[in-house]
Design a protein around this motif. Structure first.
Motif, PDB file in Angstrom:
ATOM      1  N   SER A  86      -4.765  -0.962  51.446  1.00  0.00           N
ATOM      2  CA  SER A  86      -3.335  -0.648  51.498  1.00  0.00           C
ATOM      3  C   SER A  86      -2.942   0.395  50.454  1.00  0.00           C
ATOM      4  O   SER A  86      -1.813   0.861  50.443  1.00  0.00           O
ATOM      5  N   ARG A 122      -3.071  -7.321  51.450  1.00  0.00           N
ATOM      6  CA  ARG A 122      -1.925  -8.207  51.734  1.00  0.00           C
ATOM      7  C   ARG A 122      -0.763  -7.454  52.357  1.00  0.00           C
ATOM      8  O   ARG A 122      -0.070  -7.997  53.213  1.00  0.00           O
ATOM      9  N   TYR A 132     -12.189  -8.919  33.767  1.00  0.00           N
ATOM     10  CA  TYR A 132     -12.418  -7.826  34.721  1.00  0.00           C
ATOM     11  C   TYR A 132     -13.851  -7.302  34.567  1.00  0.00           C
ATOM     12  O   TYR A 132     -14.589  -7.146  35.540  1.00  0.00           O
ATOM     13  N   SER A 170      -4.581   5.754  40.476  1.00  0.00           N
ATOM     14  CA  SER A 170      -4.229   4.852  41.592  1.00  0.00           C
ATOM     15  C   SER A 170      -3.080   3.975  41.105  1.00  0.00           C
ATOM     16  O   SER A 170      -2.580   4.162  39.991  1.00  0.00           O
TER      17      SER A 170
END
Ligand code: NAP
Length: 258
Positions: free
Chosen positions: A25, A48, A163, A198
């Motif tokens: 997405s 999502r 992470y 991003s």
């Protein structure tokens, strides 16, 4: 010898192959989905935000599968839905990923570690399990995970213990699955990007101090974008990468070469 179209098509053509791209997405996942479709794949885009997925799927002639990849039931619906509408998946790109905390390690809540592992490591594993029988039946497959240089080196000033652990976990998983599934001609690799623009890194690039830090630590003289990362994923997803498996390929503008 000049590259002719036949050779290019043999190496990079994905005509008719079904691909699943998570995290499609936005950011890298969206770029990967568009690029795979450009090489001829039928692409299922997963994340999502349904509206974004539907818009992309329409543009690239694929399908949208909205799912929360931290939810086991949600994950479990992805591959059956794709197989039913597009056919057996031969390519899986696990690009969905996130950071859930910016706390320093000594105070990072354990719950953040669990959530991070659920999305960044467990979901790719579960999706790999689900595509396996389809790839085995077809007699080939390519799984490409997206990790991070944070799984290889610590990044001063940007705390990200869980992470980093989740991303290095992907490399271990990659090597093991590659060896277990090689007999079925299923290749499993990981691409480890350095920093690129991003949604997830938006605030970093907007801060003068942080973007200067990124620039100073990146030998190549430009900010990274998803377009700089996608080539490695396309290479590994298709026949140009047919003898590469179990590897983690770093694409970072030279960050870890210093
Ligand atoms: N940007 C960088 O500098 C950088 C560096 C190294 C590695 N990476 C890795 O590259 C990959 C792509 O990141 P990006 O930079 O392109 O970030 P991004 O634009 O934030 O994209 C993340 C994607 O993951 C999806 N996602 C997040 N949580 C999800 C959930 N619970 N269920 C399903 N999908 C979920 C998001 O979609 P929804 O919100 O619609 O669900 C979105 O499509 C990630 O794995 C990231 O860790 C990025």
């Amino acid at each position: 010898m000049a590259l002719n179209n036949e050779i290019a098509a043999r190496m990079f053509g994905l005509e008719g192959r079904v691909a699943i791209v998570t995290g499609a997405s936005s950011g890298l996942g969206a770029t990967v989905a568009e690029t795979l479709a450009g090489f001829g794949a039928k692409v299922a885009v997963v994340a999502r935000r349904k509206d974004r997925l539907e818009e992309l799927a329409e543009r690239i002639g694929g399908i949208a599968v909205a799912a929360d990849l931290t939810d086991l039931d949600g994950i479990g619906q992805v591959v059956p839905a794709v197989a039913e509408s597009l056919g057996p998946p031969e390519i899986l790109v696990n690009a969905a990923g996130s950071m859930f905390t910016e706390e320093r390690a000594e105070s990072e809540p354990l719950d953040a570690m669990r959530r991070t592992l659920d999305l960044n490591l467990l979901a790719p594993f579960r999706l790999a399990q689900d595509v396996f029988p389809h790839m085995r039946a077809v007699g080939r497959g390519a799984i490409v995970n997206v990790s991070s240089i944070s799984g290889r080196v610590g990044v001063p000033g940007i705390p990200q213990a869980s992470y980093a652990a989740s991303k290095l976990g992907l490399s271990g998983l990659t090597a093991e699955l590659a060896v277990q599934w090689a007999r079925h001609s299923i290749r499993v690799n990981t691409v480890a990007p350095g920093f690129f623009r991003s949604e997830i890194t938006g605030p970093l690039y907007e801060s003068e101090r942080a973007s200067e830090y990124l620039r100073r630590n990146t030998p190549l003289p430009k900010d990274g974008t998803a377009d700089d990362i996608v080539g490695a994923i396309v290479w590994l997803a298709g026949d140009a990468g047919s003898y590469v498996t179990g590897q983690t390929i770093v694409v970072d503008g030279g960050w870890t070469a210093r």
